[in-house]
Design an enzyme around this catalytic site. Structure first.
Site, PDB file in Angstrom:
ATOM      1  N   LYS A  37      -2.044 -28.088 -67.923  1.00  0.00           N
ATOM      2  CA  LYS A  37      -3.028 -27.024 -68.149  1.00  0.00           C
ATOM      3  C   LYS A  37      -3.222 -26.764 -69.641  1.00  0.00           C
ATOM      4  CE  LYS A  37      -1.861 -24.513 -63.889  1.00  0.00           C
ATOM      5  NZ  LYS A  37      -1.176 -23.329 -63.346  1.00  0.00           N
ATOM      6  N   ARG A  59       1.037 -20.027 -51.663  1.00  0.00           N
ATOM      7  CA  ARG A  59      -0.194 -19.441 -51.126  1.00  0.00           C
ATOM      8  C   ARG A  59      -0.675 -20.157 -49.874  1.00  0.00           C
ATOM      9  NH1 ARG A  59      -2.893 -19.849 -56.913  1.00  0.00           N
ATOM     10  NH2 ARG A  59      -1.913 -21.838 -56.520  1.00  0.00           N
TER      11      ARG A  59
HETATM   12  O1  PNS Z   1       2.093 -21.366 -62.923  1.00  0.00           O
HETATM   13  P1  PNS Z   1       2.333 -22.853 -62.919  1.00  0.00           P
HETATM   14  O2  PNS Z   1       1.451 -23.530 -63.939  1.00  0.00           O
HETATM   15  O3  PNS Z   1       2.197 -23.469 -61.551  1.00  0.00           O
HETATM   16  O4  PNS Z   1       3.869 -23.070 -63.367  1.00  0.00           O
HETATM   17  C1  PNS Z   1       4.394 -24.366 -63.561  1.00  0.00           C
HETATM   18  C2  PNS Z   1       5.614 -24.308 -64.479  1.00  0.00           C
HETATM   19  C3  PNS Z   1       5.210 -23.720 -65.841  1.00  0.00           C
HETATM   20  C4  PNS Z   1       6.683 -23.436 -63.850  1.00  0.00           C
HETATM   21  C5  PNS Z   1       6.140 -25.762 -64.647  1.00  0.00           C
HETATM   22  O5  PNS Z   1       5.145 -26.576 -65.207  1.00  0.00           O
HETATM   23  C6  PNS Z   1       7.412 -25.827 -65.508  1.00  0.00           C
HETATM   24  O6  PNS Z   1       8.483 -25.564 -65.017  1.00  0.00           O
HETATM   25  N1  PNS Z   1       7.238 -26.139 -66.816  1.00  0.00           N
HETATM   26  C7  PNS Z   1       8.365 -26.243 -67.739  1.00  0.00           C
HETATM   27  C8  PNS Z   1       8.805 -27.694 -67.924  1.00  0.00           C
HETATM   28  C9  PNS Z   1       9.652 -28.162 -66.748  1.00  0.00           C
HETATM   29  O7  PNS Z   1      10.731 -27.661 -66.501  1.00  0.00           O
HETATM   30  N2  PNS Z   1       9.163 -29.196 -66.039  1.00  0.00           N
HETATM   31  C10 PNS Z   1       9.943 -29.785 -64.962  1.00  0.00           C
HETATM   32  C11 PNS Z   1       9.500 -29.367 -63.599  1.00  0.00           C
HETATM   33  S1  PNS Z   1       8.636 -30.746 -62.908  1.00  0.00           S
END
Ligand code: PNS
Length: 165
Positions: A43, A92
């Site tokens: 994003k 959701r």
């Molecule tokens: O609100 P979102 O965009 O669905 O949240 C996604 C989020 C930010 C929780 C996820 O992308 C994340 O954990 N980002 C940090 C990097 C990470 O730990 N990635 C590994 C998980 S695949």
């Protein structure tokens, strides 16, 4: 006595009533609930991390055990840093499931001590997302039932649309 801690991670770009519902419903089930703004590489951000944090803080000010952070790294590393072993995510619709399964499975591989629990969104929020709110806000639609007042104002300012509706 064990101090129970959970993390609610997300992009929160910006926080919506759907997020707030999950935060409120989780907050009385843990001693401490830590909302953390993390980077989702899929994003592009609309608000800065600081703007998102300020909007979250204003939205959860009524919940004394909720703390707000940002973290530039892996979610499981944030959990380790604060000593939390539970992640809460809102779910959701079926369409969320595959993405959430991938996220949870990878987090489990990265750190098997951390468990992810899912909470179903309230039916009235089952379609709500930051992106869909931003989409309609750009066309000057009324978004007052989807986000708190201060977030609505920030969105209207960001997209430079009228506030006097
Ligand atoms: O609100 P979102 O965009 O669905 O949240 C996604 C989020 C930010 C929780 C996820 O992308 C994340 O954990 N980002 C940090 C990097 C990470 O730990 N990635 C590994 C998980 S695949």
């Amino acid at each position: 006595m064990v101090n129970t801690k959970a993390v609610i991670p997300g992009s929160f770009d910006p926080i919506t009533n759907g997020h707030i519902d999950i935060i409120e419903r989780s907050s009385d089930r843990f001693d401490e609930l830590h909302v953390c703004v993390l980077r989702n590489t899929k994003k592009t951000g609309t608000f800065t991390v600081n703007e998102r944090i300020e909007m979250i803080k204003a939205s959860v000010a009524h919940l004394p055990n909720v703390h707000v952070h940002s973290f530039n790294g892996l979610l499981v590393d944030f959990c380790d840093k604060i000593g939390a072993t539970t992640i809460i995510r809102g779910l959701r619709a079926v369409s969320d499931f595959e993405y959430e399964l991938r996220l949870t499975s990878m987090n489990k591989k990265l750190n098997s001590r951390v468990e992810t629990l899912y909470m179903m969104s309230s039916p009235e929020n089952s379609f709500l997302s930051s992106s869909i709110v931003k989409e309609v806000a750009q066309y000057d639609a009324n978004i007052s039932e989807f986000v708190p007042k201060h977030v609505e104002a920030a969105l209207l300012e960001k997209f430079n649309t009228s506030t006097d509706k």
